[in-house]
Design a protein around this motif. Structure first.
Motif, PDB file in Angstrom:
ATOM      1  N   GLY A  10       6.034   4.335   4.613  1.00 31.86           N
ATOM      2  CA  GLY A  10       7.354   4.053   4.073  1.00 31.86           C
ATOM      3  C   GLY A  10       7.276   3.249   2.805  1.00 31.86           C
ATOM      4  O   GLY A  10       6.193   3.045   2.241  1.00 31.86           O
ATOM      5  N   LEU A  11       8.432   2.792   2.367  1.00 32.91           N
ATOM      6  CA  LEU A  11       8.554   1.979   1.170  1.00 32.91           C
ATOM      7  C   LEU A  11       8.841   0.545   1.596  1.00 32.91           C
ATOM      8  O   LEU A  11       9.831   0.290   2.299  1.00 32.91           O
ATOM      9  N   VAL A  12       7.968  -0.369   1.193  1.00 31.09           N
ATOM     10  CA  VAL A  12       8.136  -1.774   1.536  1.00 31.09           C
ATOM     11  C   VAL A  12       7.870  -2.630   0.311  1.00 31.09           C
ATOM     12  O   VAL A  12       7.289  -2.162  -0.670  1.00 31.09           O
ATOM     13  N   GLN A  13       8.260  -3.886   0.417  1.00 31.49           N
ATOM     14  CA  GLN A  13       7.973  -4.830  -0.659  1.00 31.49           C
ATOM     15  C   GLN A  13       6.612  -5.483  -0.431  1.00 31.49           C
ATOM     16  O   GLN A  13       6.103  -5.529   0.701  1.00 31.49           O
ATOM     17  N   ALA A  14       6.060  -5.979  -1.485  1.00 35.51           N
ATOM     18  CA  ALA A  14       4.787  -6.685  -1.388  1.00 35.51           C
ATOM     19  C   ALA A  14       4.903  -7.823  -0.383  1.00 35.51           C
ATOM     20  O   ALA A  14       5.918  -8.528  -0.330  1.00 35.51           O
ATOM     21  N   GLY A  15       3.853  -7.970   0.429  1.00 33.65           N
ATOM     22  CA  GLY A  15       3.850  -9.000   1.452  1.00 33.65           C
ATOM     23  C   GLY A  15       4.301  -8.525   2.814  1.00 33.65           C
ATOM     24  O   GLY A  15       4.097  -9.218   3.821  1.00 33.65           O
ATOM     25  N   ALA A  16       4.904  -7.362   2.866  1.00 31.54           N
ATOM     26  CA  ALA A  16       5.404  -6.820   4.128  1.00 31.54           C
ATOM     27  C   ALA A  16       4.270  -6.204   4.946  1.00 31.54           C
ATOM     28  O   ALA A  16       3.115  -6.131   4.492  1.00 31.54           O
ATOM     29  N   SER A  17       4.634  -5.740   6.128  1.00 31.80           N
ATOM     30  CA  SER A  17       3.678  -5.108   7.034  1.00 31.80           C
ATOM     31  C   SER A  17       4.156  -3.721   7.419  1.00 31.80           C
ATOM     32  O   SER A  17       5.360  -3.441   7.445  1.00 31.80           O
ATOM     33  N   LEU A  18       3.201  -2.870   7.724  1.00 33.86           N
ATOM     34  CA  LEU A  18       3.476  -1.554   8.280  1.00 33.86           C
ATOM     35  C   LEU A  18       2.412  -1.263   9.321  1.00 33.86           C
ATOM     36  O   LEU A  18       1.274  -1.730   9.211  1.00 33.86           O
ATOM     37  N   ARG A  19       2.774  -0.449  10.298  1.00 33.67           N
ATOM     38  CA  ARG A  19       1.784   0.036  11.252  1.00 33.67           C
ATOM     39  C   ARG A  19       1.773   1.558  11.206  1.00 33.67           C
ATOM     40  O   ARG A  19       2.794   2.202  11.524  1.00 33.67           O
ATOM     41  N   LEU A  20       0.653   2.093  10.807  1.00 36.51           N
ATOM     42  CA  LEU A  20       0.481   3.539  10.787  1.00 36.51           C
ATOM     43  C   LEU A  20      -0.072   4.005  12.119  1.00 36.51           C
ATOM     44  O   LEU A  20      -0.916   3.333  12.722  1.00 36.51           O
ATOM     45  N   PRO A 110     -18.222   7.968   5.769  1.00 37.80           N
ATOM     46  CA  PRO A 110     -18.061   8.898   4.645  1.00 37.80           C
ATOM     47  C   PRO A 110     -17.060  10.008   4.974  1.00 37.80           C
ATOM     48  O   PRO A 110     -17.089  10.557   6.072  1.00 37.80           O
ATOM     49  N   ALA A 111     -16.215  10.328   4.034  1.00 36.90           N
ATOM     50  CA  ALA A 111     -15.248  11.399   4.244  1.00 36.90           C
ATOM     51  C   ALA A 111     -15.949  12.724   4.525  1.00 36.90           C
ATOM     52  O   ALA A 111     -15.428  13.559   5.268  1.00 36.90           O
ATOM     53  N   SER A 112     -17.133  12.892   3.970  1.00 34.45           N
ATOM     54  CA  SER A 112     -17.877  14.137   4.158  1.00 34.45           C
ATOM     55  C   SER A 112     -18.295  14.349   5.605  1.00 34.45           C
ATOM     56  O   SER A 112     -18.635  15.472   5.995  1.00 34.45           O
ATOM     57  N   GLN A 113     -18.290  13.292   6.389  1.00 34.16           N
ATOM     58  CA  GLN A 113     -18.685  13.402   7.795  1.00 34.16           C
ATOM     59  C   GLN A 113     -17.486  13.622   8.713  1.00 34.16           C
ATOM     60  O   GLN A 113     -17.659  13.734   9.922  1.00 34.16           O
ATOM     61  N   CYS A 114     -16.310  13.684   8.146  1.00 32.07           N
ATOM     62  CA  CYS A 114     -15.109  13.848   8.967  1.00 32.07           C
ATOM     63  C   CYS A 114     -14.824  15.322   9.224  1.00 32.07           C
ATOM     64  O   CYS A 114     -15.045  16.180   8.364  1.00 32.07           O
ATOM     65  N   ASP A 115     -14.349  15.572  10.449  1.00 28.74           N
ATOM     66  CA  ASP A 115     -14.166  16.951  10.883  1.00 28.74           C
ATOM     67  C   ASP A 115     -12.731  17.428  10.739  1.00 28.74           C
ATOM     68  O   ASP A 115     -12.465  18.458  10.150  1.00 28.74           O
ATOM     69  N   PHE A 116     -11.810  16.674  11.308  1.00 30.50           N
ATOM     70  CA  PHE A 116     -10.405  17.058  11.298  1.00 30.50           C
ATOM     71  C   PHE A 116      -9.596  15.985  10.571  1.00 30.50           C
ATOM     72  O   PHE A 116      -9.890  14.796  10.697  1.00 30.50           O
ATOM     73  N   TRP A 117      -8.595  16.439   9.855  1.00 29.77           N
ATOM     74  CA  TRP A 117      -7.765  15.553   9.041  1.00 29.77           C
ATOM     75  C   TRP A 117      -6.291  15.765   9.362  1.00 29.77           C
ATOM     76  O   TRP A 117      -5.861  16.882   9.676  1.00 29.77           O
ATOM     77  N   GLY A 118      -5.533  14.686   9.235  1.00 30.51           N
ATOM     78  CA  GLY A 118      -4.095  14.812   9.310  1.00 30.51           C
ATOM     79  C   GLY A 118      -3.515  15.178   7.960  1.00 30.51           C
ATOM     80  O   GLY A 118      -4.249  15.317   6.966  1.00 30.51           O
ATOM     81  N   GLN A 119      -2.203  15.309   7.906  1.00 35.84           N
ATOM     82  CA  GLN A 119      -1.540  15.734   6.672  1.00 35.84           C
ATOM     83  C   GLN A 119      -1.207  14.562   5.750  1.00 35.84           C
ATOM     84  O   GLN A 119      -0.864  14.766   4.599  1.00 35.84           O
ATOM     85  N   GLY A 120      -1.311  13.356   6.267  1.00 36.03           N
ATOM     86  CA  GLY A 120      -1.090  12.174   5.453  1.00 36.03           C
ATOM     87  C   GLY A 120       0.309  11.605   5.594  1.00 36.03           C
ATOM     88  O   GLY A 120       1.266  12.309   5.928  1.00 36.03           O
ATOM     89  N   THR A 121       0.419  10.312   5.334  1.00 32.10           N
ATOM     90  CA  THR A 121       1.709   9.636   5.309  1.00 32.10           C
ATOM     91  C   THR A 121       1.750   8.722   4.098  1.00 32.10           C
ATOM     92  O   THR A 121       0.766   8.046   3.795  1.00 32.10           O
ATOM     93  N   GLN A 122       2.873   8.727   3.404  1.00 32.92           N
ATOM     94  CA  GLN A 122       2.989   7.978   2.156  1.00 32.92           C
ATOM     95  C   GLN A 122       3.319   6.517   2.435  1.00 32.92           C
ATOM     96  O   GLN A 122       4.231   6.204   3.201  1.00 32.92           O
ATOM     97  N   VAL A 123       2.576   5.649   1.781  1.00 31.67           N
ATOM     98  CA  VAL A 123       2.861   4.212   1.801  1.00 31.67           C
ATOM     99  C   VAL A 123       3.097   3.781   0.366  1.00 31.67           C
ATOM    100  O   VAL A 123       2.255   4.011  -0.505  1.00 31.67           O
ATOM    101  N   THR A 124       4.242   3.191   0.130  1.00 30.48           N
ATOM    102  CA  THR A 124       4.586   2.711  -1.195  1.00 30.48           C
ATOM    103  C   THR A 124       4.944   1.238  -1.096  1.00 30.48           C
ATOM    104  O   THR A 124       5.828   0.866  -0.314  1.00 30.48           O
ATOM    105  N   VAL A 125       4.271   0.423  -1.882  1.00 30.95           N
ATOM    106  CA  VAL A 125       4.503  -1.014  -1.874  1.00 30.95           C
ATOM    107  C   VAL A 125       5.014  -1.422  -3.246  1.00 30.95           C
ATOM    108  O   VAL A 125       4.326  -1.244  -4.259  1.00 30.95           O
ATOM    109  N   SER A 126       6.210  -1.955  -3.260  1.00 35.13           N
ATOM    110  CA  SER A 126       6.812  -2.368  -4.532  1.00 35.13           C
ATOM    111  C   SER A 126       6.526  -3.843  -4.781  1.00 35.13           C
ATOM    112  O   SER A 126       6.393  -4.634  -3.846  1.00 35.13           O
ATOM    113  N   SER A 127       6.463  -4.181  -6.058  1.00 35.50           N
ATOM    114  CA  SER A 127       6.165  -5.571  -6.412  1.00 35.50           C
ATOM    115  C   SER A 127       7.426  -6.403  -6.524  1.00 35.50           C
ATOM    116  O   SER A 127       8.526  -5.906  -6.485  1.00 35.50           O
TER     117      SER A 127
END
Length: 127
Positions: A10-20, A110-127
């Motif tokens: 998600g979008l949070v301000q600097a200093g905040a927390s997120l749990r992925l 190493p990323a080269s040793q990884c087998d399966f990947w998720g699609q990703g989640t966006q983290v945006t930290v504003s100043s």
């Protein structure tokens, strides 16, 4: 096959927390090491954190040490990345991945040793 789905970004301000969260389906991930990686715009995908198959070992990139904590819940087939004291430079798409092997001597996964990947989640930290 293992399907991985990340959530919690998600979008949070600097200093905040997120749990992925990275929820796995299709197969138990209890025998896999798990890693988190991130990719910022215009940059290569970079290692963030990893946890061994039995949760006995974790490793973190220097840039997140002391702020991020990786854990896994075997019953829920899920891994979590707790991110505290977020900084604008943490802004990226975060991906989780499985790894069949992770050398005990390797300081990172190493990323080269990884087998399966998720699609990703966006983290945006504003100043």
């Amino acid at each position: 096959q293992v399907q991985l789905v990340e959530s919690g970004g998600g979008l949070v301000q600097a200093g905040a927390s997120l749990r992925l969260s990275c929820a796995a389906s299709g197969r138990s991930i209890s025998n896999y090491a798990m890693g988190w990686f991130r990719q910022a715009p215009g940059k290569e995908r970079a290692f963030v954190a990893a946890i061994s198959w039995n949760a006995g070992r974790t490793a973190y990139a220097d840039s997140v040490k002391g702020r991020f904590t990786l854990s896994r819940d075997f019953a829920k087939n899920t891994v979590y990345l707790q991110m505290n004291s977020l900084k604008p430079e943490d802004t990226a798409v975060y991906y989780c991945a499985t790894a069949t092997r992770w050398s005990p001597l390797a300081p990172a996964l190493p990323a080269s040793q990884c087998d399966f990947w998720g699609q990703g989640t966006q983290v945006t930290v504003s100043s």
